[in-house]
Write a protein that holds these residues in place. Sequence first.
Motif, PDB file in Angstrom:
ATOM      1  N   VAL A 182      -0.979  -3.345  -4.873  1.00 32.77           N
ATOM      2  CA  VAL A 182      -2.063  -2.472  -4.411  1.00 32.77           C
ATOM      3  C   VAL A 182      -2.186  -2.542  -2.899  1.00 32.77           C
ATOM      4  O   VAL A 182      -2.411  -1.521  -2.233  1.00 32.77           O
ATOM      5  CB  VAL A 182      -3.394  -2.860  -5.093  1.00 32.77           C
ATOM      6  N   THR A 183      -2.013  -3.737  -2.332  1.00 31.77           N
ATOM      7  CA  THR A 183      -2.066  -3.879  -0.885  1.00 31.77           C
ATOM      8  C   THR A 183      -0.954  -3.086  -0.220  1.00 31.77           C
ATOM      9  O   THR A 183      -1.169  -2.398   0.781  1.00 31.77           O
ATOM     10  CB  THR A 183      -1.950  -5.368  -0.490  1.00 31.77           C
ATOM     11  N   VAL A 184       0.258  -3.172  -0.780  1.00 29.25           N
ATOM     12  CA  VAL A 184       1.372  -2.391  -0.239  1.00 29.25           C
ATOM     13  C   VAL A 184       1.078  -0.911  -0.345  1.00 29.25           C
ATOM     14  O   VAL A 184       1.357  -0.130   0.562  1.00 29.25           O
ATOM     15  CB  VAL A 184       2.680  -2.736  -0.992  1.00 29.25           C
ATOM     16  N   LEU A 185       0.492  -0.502  -1.473  1.00 28.82           N
ATOM     17  CA  LEU A 185       0.124   0.891  -1.660  1.00 28.82           C
ATOM     18  C   LEU A 185      -0.849   1.341  -0.589  1.00 28.82           C
ATOM     19  O   LEU A 185      -0.743   2.449  -0.043  1.00 28.82           O
ATOM     20  CB  LEU A 185      -0.488   1.090  -3.047  1.00 28.82           C
ATOM     21  N   MET A 186      -1.817   0.487  -0.232  1.00 24.80           N
ATOM     22  CA  MET A 186      -2.777   0.831   0.802  1.00 24.80           C
ATOM     23  C   MET A 186      -2.092   0.987   2.155  1.00 24.80           C
ATOM     24  O   MET A 186      -2.420   1.894   2.930  1.00 24.80           O
ATOM     25  CB  MET A 186      -3.864  -0.250   0.883  1.00 24.80           C
ATOM     26  N   VAL A 187      -1.116   0.114   2.429  1.00 21.35           N
ATOM     27  CA  VAL A 187      -0.369   0.230   3.686  1.00 21.35           C
ATOM     28  C   VAL A 187       0.386   1.545   3.735  1.00 21.35           C
ATOM     29  O   VAL A 187       0.408   2.237   4.756  1.00 21.35           O
ATOM     30  CB  VAL A 187       0.616  -0.961   3.830  1.00 21.35           C
ATOM     31  N   VAL A 188       1.023   1.903   2.611  1.00 21.70           N
ATOM     32  CA  VAL A 188       1.747   3.171   2.546  1.00 21.70           C
ATOM     33  C   VAL A 188       0.791   4.336   2.741  1.00 21.70           C
ATOM     34  O   VAL A 188       1.105   5.305   3.436  1.00 21.70           O
ATOM     35  CB  VAL A 188       2.485   3.295   1.195  1.00 21.70           C
ATOM     36  N   ALA A 189      -0.394   4.249   2.132  1.00 22.52           N
ATOM     37  CA  ALA A 189      -1.370   5.329   2.261  1.00 22.52           C
ATOM     38  C   ALA A 189      -1.814   5.501   3.706  1.00 22.52           C
ATOM     39  O   ALA A 189      -1.952   6.627   4.205  1.00 22.52           O
ATOM     40  CB  ALA A 189      -2.576   5.051   1.363  1.00 22.52           C
TER      41      ALA A 189
ATOM     42  N   TYR B 288      12.196  10.034  -4.090  1.00 19.89           N
ATOM     43  CA  TYR B 288      10.974   9.222  -4.002  1.00 19.89           C
ATOM     44  C   TYR B 288       9.881   9.951  -4.774  1.00 19.89           C
ATOM     45  O   TYR B 288       9.513  11.079  -4.430  1.00 19.89           O
ATOM     46  CB  TYR B 288      10.577   9.006  -2.543  1.00 19.89           C
ATOM     47  N   SER B 289       9.368   9.290  -5.827  1.00 23.18           N
ATOM     48  CA  SER B 289       8.542  10.005  -6.788  1.00 23.18           C
ATOM     49  C   SER B 289       7.373   9.154  -7.273  1.00 23.18           C
ATOM     50  O   SER B 289       7.425   7.924  -7.248  1.00 23.18           O
ATOM     51  CB  SER B 289       9.418  10.414  -7.989  1.00 23.18           C
TER      52      SER B 289
ATOM     53  N   ARG C 193      13.464   6.397  -6.870  1.00 27.77           N
ATOM     54  CA  ARG C 193      12.708   5.324  -6.233  1.00 27.77           C
ATOM     55  C   ARG C 193      11.228   5.488  -6.585  1.00 27.77           C
ATOM     56  O   ARG C 193      10.712   6.607  -6.651  1.00 27.77           O
ATOM     57  CB  ARG C 193      12.846   5.380  -4.710  1.00 27.77           C
ATOM     58  N   ASP C 194      10.575   4.375  -6.791  1.00 24.21           N
ATOM     59  CA  ASP C 194       9.135   4.400  -7.053  1.00 24.21           C
ATOM     60  C   ASP C 194       8.378   4.497  -5.734  1.00 24.21           C
ATOM     61  O   ASP C 194       8.557   3.658  -4.845  1.00 24.21           O
ATOM     62  CB  ASP C 194       8.706   3.128  -7.800  1.00 24.21           C
ATOM     63  N   PHE C 195       7.544   5.518  -5.612  1.00 29.70           N
ATOM     64  CA  PHE C 195       6.697   5.670  -4.439  1.00 29.70           C
ATOM     65  C   PHE C 195       5.288   6.035  -4.914  1.00 29.70           C
ATOM     66  O   PHE C 195       4.811   7.156  -4.739  1.00 29.70           O
ATOM     67  CB  PHE C 195       7.260   6.749  -3.511  1.00 29.70           C
ATOM     68  N   PRO C 196       4.619   5.084  -5.587  1.00 34.32           N
ATOM     69  CA  PRO C 196       3.316   5.362  -6.214  1.00 34.32           C
ATOM     70  C   PRO C 196       2.188   5.410  -5.191  1.00 34.32           C
ATOM     71  O   PRO C 196       1.715   4.383  -4.725  1.00 34.32           O
ATOM     72  CB  PRO C 196       3.142   4.191  -7.186  1.00 34.32           C
ATOM     73  N   ILE C 197       1.731   6.607  -4.874  1.00 32.96           N
ATOM     74  CA  ILE C 197       0.722   6.780  -3.828  1.00 32.96           C
ATOM     75  C   ILE C 197      -0.637   7.216  -4.370  1.00 32.96           C
ATOM     76  O   ILE C 197      -1.563   7.429  -3.600  1.00 32.96           O
ATOM     77  CB  ILE C 197       1.201   7.794  -2.769  1.00 32.96           C
ATOM     78  N   PHE C 198      -0.759   7.342  -5.689  1.00 30.81           N
ATOM     79  CA  PHE C 198      -2.008   7.834  -6.262  1.00 30.81           C
ATOM     80  C   PHE C 198      -2.755   6.770  -7.057  1.00 30.81           C
ATOM     81  O   PHE C 198      -3.298   7.031  -8.127  1.00 30.81           O
ATOM     82  CB  PHE C 198      -1.749   9.072  -7.134  1.00 30.81           C
TER      83      PHE C 198
ATOM     84  N   GLU D 192      10.675   0.647   1.411  1.00 30.87           N
ATOM     85  CA  GLU D 192      11.817   1.435   1.878  1.00 30.87           C
ATOM     86  C   GLU D 192      11.378   2.852   2.230  1.00 30.87           C
ATOM     87  O   GLU D 192      11.713   3.369   3.302  1.00 30.87           O
ATOM     88  CB  GLU D 192      12.896   1.481   0.805  1.00 30.87           C
ATOM     89  N   GLY D 193      10.612   3.480   1.335  1.00 27.90           N
ATOM     90  CA  GLY D 193      10.131   4.832   1.602  1.00 27.90           C
ATOM     91  C   GLY D 193       9.245   4.889   2.827  1.00 27.90           C
ATOM     92  O   GLY D 193       9.341   5.816   3.642  1.00 27.90           O
TER      93      GLY D 193
END
Length: 250
Positions: free
Chosen positions: A17-24, A94-95, A128-133, A211-212
């Motif tokens: 979740v932290t990584v997801l927040m960084v990506v967001a 990336y999906s 590739r997994d790029f879960p942003i939601f 990576e994404g």
Amino acid sequence: METNDRRTTARRTTVLVTVLMVVAVALVVSLVGRPSQEEAKRPAPAASATSTGEASPSGSPAAESGPLTSAARRAPDDPLAIGRTDAPVTMVVYSDYRCPFCAKFGRDTEPKLVERYVGKGTLRIEWRDFPIFGEQSINAAKAARAAGAQGKYKEFAAALFGAAPDRGHPDLTPAVLRKFAEQAGVPDLDRFAKDMAGGTFDKAIEKDMLEGNALGVPSTPAFLINGQPLLGAQPIEEFTAMIDKAAAGG
């Protein structure tokens, strides 16, 4: 022992979740930093050798120095890939499983590309997994990998995307994801549920996300076709034109 396992899983989920927040945050910065329409009309600067895939001045291939051209992994045992590892064209996708445009690509375009190119050995597709939601996107990525561990990744993704709404993000609870696994023919549903709930795939998902983010992926779906970017669920003609050009050595 069970309590320790739960704590470990919780910690791993928190990391994801932290990584997801960084990506967001990076996504927001990317969107804010996009040029205005007026700026976008200005001529682009000449491409460097690294961005075009030509040899660098030192004589080494540009693919060794640029992240875009080295994105394809070509791992023979990758359950999230189809096509020959030596295919002349690779498409890295990336999906996010809760992304309606990813679902549209998966339903409408991907099967045609598979029929036209993958079967003939021209194209290899790597997901590739790029879960942003949100956290449900992460759980769906874990579920897809759990299905892939039993040889049913494509069937699971097809079932999930086939039921996706045209707009908005589906509610992908563990119970819903298990139903998709059953629909996809995953043989051991108890193992699937355990793998989905555990931390087995956390590092792999985190690797894809980082990576994404490093490549500057702004949203989903995003594609790299032999290192050349394409963003969004574009008409199939956009994909075929790029694949044909890459296959011809362009």
